[in-house]
Scaffold this motif. Structure first.
Motif, PDB file in Angstrom:
ATOM      1  N   LEU A 185       3.294  89.497  47.583  1.00  0.00           N
ATOM      2  CA  LEU A 185       3.667  90.918  47.588  1.00  0.00           C
ATOM      3  C   LEU A 185       4.910  91.147  48.448  1.00  0.00           C
ATOM      4  N   GLU A 219      28.614  98.358  40.619  1.00  0.00           N
ATOM      5  CA  GLU A 219      27.749  97.667  39.654  1.00  0.00           C
ATOM      6  C   GLU A 219      27.507  96.252  40.177  1.00  0.00           C
ATOM      7  N   ASN A 220      26.481  95.574  39.700  1.00  0.00           N
ATOM      8  CA  ASN A 220      26.158  94.193  40.112  1.00  0.00           C
ATOM      9  C   ASN A 220      26.141  94.046  41.631  1.00  0.00           C
ATOM     10  N   TYR A 269      21.003  96.230  40.846  1.00  0.00           N
ATOM     11  CA  TYR A 269      21.907  95.122  40.562  1.00  0.00           C
ATOM     12  C   TYR A 269      22.623  95.270  39.221  1.00  0.00           C
ATOM     13  N   ARG A 270      21.920  95.761  38.202  1.00  0.00           N
ATOM     14  CA  ARG A 270      22.538  95.857  36.883  1.00  0.00           C
ATOM     15  C   ARG A 270      23.114  97.246  36.606  1.00  0.00           C
ATOM     16  N   SER A 323      17.056  94.223  44.286  1.00  0.00           N
ATOM     17  CA  SER A 323      17.636  94.108  42.951  1.00  0.00           C
ATOM     18  C   SER A 323      17.628  95.422  42.171  1.00  0.00           C
ATOM     19  N   LEU A 341      23.765  94.243  45.408  1.00  0.00           N
ATOM     20  CA  LEU A 341      22.407  94.110  45.937  1.00  0.00           C
ATOM     21  C   LEU A 341      22.050  95.265  46.847  1.00  0.00           C
ATOM     22  N   GLU A 394      25.704  99.943  36.110  1.00  0.00           N
ATOM     23  CA  GLU A 394      27.091  99.814  35.645  1.00  0.00           C
ATOM     24  C   GLU A 394      27.972 100.958  36.133  1.00  0.00           C
ATOM     25  N   GLY A 412      10.483 108.079  37.555  1.00  0.00           N
ATOM     26  CA  GLY A 412      10.628 106.658  37.923  1.00  0.00           C
ATOM     27  C   GLY A 412      10.981 106.433  39.383  1.00  0.00           C
ATOM     28  N   VAL A 450      12.448  91.375  46.773  1.00  0.00           N
ATOM     29  CA  VAL A 450      13.295  91.169  45.580  1.00  0.00           C
ATOM     30  C   VAL A 450      13.483  92.495  44.846  1.00  0.00           C
ATOM     31  N   ALA A 451      12.396  93.263  44.696  1.00  0.00           N
ATOM     32  CA  ALA A 451      12.489  94.535  43.968  1.00  0.00           C
ATOM     33  C   ALA A 451      13.420  95.506  44.696  1.00  0.00           C
ATOM     34  N   ARG A 468      31.614  97.680  45.365  1.00  0.00           N
ATOM     35  CA  ARG A 468      31.178  97.596  43.977  1.00  0.00           C
ATOM     36  C   ARG A 468      30.163  98.683  43.673  1.00  0.00           C
ATOM     37  N   LEU A 483       8.211 105.976  42.145  1.00  0.00           N
ATOM     38  CA  LEU A 483       7.280 104.846  42.144  1.00  0.00           C
ATOM     39  C   LEU A 483       7.340 104.047  43.438  1.00  0.00           C
TER      40      LEU A 483
END
Lengths: 81, 347
Positions: free
Chosen positions: B113, B12-13, B126-127, B123, B15, B129, B191, B119-120, B10, B194
């Motif tokens: 933390l 898109e979407n 994750y979105r 993810s 992990l 496309e 970005g 999680v950061a 995949r 970071l």
């Protein structure tokens, strides 16, 4: 990612914290856990704000990225029919 | 109508590298189900699951393409960070039915933390496309390269010169991350810079806050010293587990002094049965298990220290004294002594 936020907010914060850590490494400061965790939390929080989605409804930080996408919902509807 | 697609990762979407999503799409199954199967399989055979996942990410082409791309390398590096951090196992291990020592805010901040970072990292894409363009992928690799290089350089120096105390140089990694971010802030899209900068600050702050002593090289090590006369016995490890078998140091009834330190990892100390032990153990974050003493409790938390003296019950003749100074930055100290427990005495 709001790139302006990354430059304006996070970069100076990370720079100041790094200098504090270097001073600790040179034994001119003694930060300890209280200051150490606070400074890292501040940098992470600013990074989270700088990368959060622009809409208030999605303003729950990185977790918002797990929300259902339009495509996933479409697939779900197609399977039901 | 059940439609089956070709096996494609995949884009898109996803992990990590989209392997689970690709398998789910191929089998027309739920991606959640595939991920649960992977997690359950990891409990039994983690190395094999990781190897299979890496092979899948490298061999299965992304959707809409027949060639590998930059994206799977980025996803795999993220996976490496996620698996690398829990390697510091004892630092994060807690025993629920023992008191949590240290301010509650520190516990919440430390584990908060850790969870937020995990999680950061997971993810981030994750979105997404569409796959990254070559320029976007190049920016991500460029952003992580200075911090990764300085971390690798520090590890290399710790291997080459184990006698030097390297912890004073650890904050340079944070400085490298900050400098990269400041330079990147003038670029059109800073970005991507970071995450490496914040990660570098977090790693350096951990080393600094725990007063970690990064001296003695990397990797696991077993040491069994003999009697050393009046000289103190010194054993150190920067990162890795150190097993110190002290059962021979008091042979011939001689007193002994031992200094042991581990920067990040577990320090296991075995003491002789017939000895008067004077223990001074401290950890920056982690646990001290002084179970060699009768009725002793483990201590877990931030900046913990245990100072105890003890000797075997019903000691007839004079016995040698063993002084142990044990210091761990992030990790665990475990002091044991065969089947005999020592009864506490005044030091």
């Amino acid at each position: 990612v709001t790139d302006a936020g990354a430059g304006r907010l996070v970069a100076p914060a990370v720079a100041i914290v790094s200098v504090a850590l270097v001073l600790d490494g040179a034994e001119l400061l003694a930060l300890g856990w209280g200051w150490g965790l606070s400074l890292v939390s501040m940098c992470s929080g600013l990074a989270l704000i700088a990368t959060a989605p622009p809409s208030r409804a999605l303003f729950v930080g990185a977790l918002a990225r797990f929300a259902d996408t339009e495509r996933a919902l479409w697939r779900l509807r197609a399977r039901r029919s | 109508v059940v439609t089956r697609t070709r096996l494609r990762r995949r884009t898109e979407n996803r992990l990590v590298a989209g392997v689970a999503g690709g398998i789910a799409d191929r089998l027309n199954a739920s991606v959640g189900f595939v991920r649960v199967v992977i997690v359950i399989a990891s409990i039994w055979a983690l190395p094999w699951v990781v190897a299979a996942y890496v092979a899948g990410a490298l061999l299965i082409p992304p959707r809409g393409s027949d060639r590998p791309d930059w994206d799977n390398l980025i996803g795999l590096s993220r996976l490496a960070v996620l698996f690398g951090v829990p390697l510091l196992g004892p630092v994060y291990g807690v025993i629920l039915n023992e008191p949590f020592r240290g301010p509650l805010g520190w516990w919440i901040a430390f584990y908060g933390l850790l969870v937020a970072g995990g999680v950061a990292l997971l993810s981030t894409d994750y979105r997404r496309e569409r796959p990254r363009t070559r320029e976007e992928a190049r920016a991500v690799v460029l952003a992580a390269a200075p911090v990764a290089a300085s971390l690798l350089a520090l590890a290399g120096l710790m291997l080459i010169a184990p006698g030097v105390q390297w912890e004073g140089f650890a904050p340079i990694v944070a400085l490298v991350g900050a400098a990269t971010l400041i330079v990147a802030a003038r670029r059109p899209s800073p970005g991507a810079f970071l995450a490496p900068a914040v990660l570098a600050v977090a790693v350096s702050a951990l080393v600094v806050a725990a007063d970690t002593r990064l001296q003695g090289g990397l990797g696991a090590r077993d040491v069994t010293p003999g009697p050393s006369g009046d000289e103190p016995i010194v054993a150190r490890r920067a990162i890795g587990n150190l097993s110190l078998d002290l059962t021979r140091v008091t042979r011939g009834g001689r007193d002994a002094t031992v200094e042991a330190s581990v920067g990040v990892g577990t320090l296991r100390i075995s003491v002789p049965r017939r000895v008067r032990l004077e223990l001074d153990a401290s950890v920056g974050k982690g646990r001290i298990d002084p179970y060699v003493f009768t009725g002793a409790d483990g201590r877990q938390g931030f900046d913990q220290r245990v100072r105890r003296s003890g000797q075997p019950p019903r000691t007839g003749s004079a016995i040698p004294t063993l002084r142990v100074r044990a210091d761990v930055g992030l990790g665990e100290i475990d002091v044991s002594s065969g089947a005999v427990s020592l009864v506490e005495v005044d030091s």
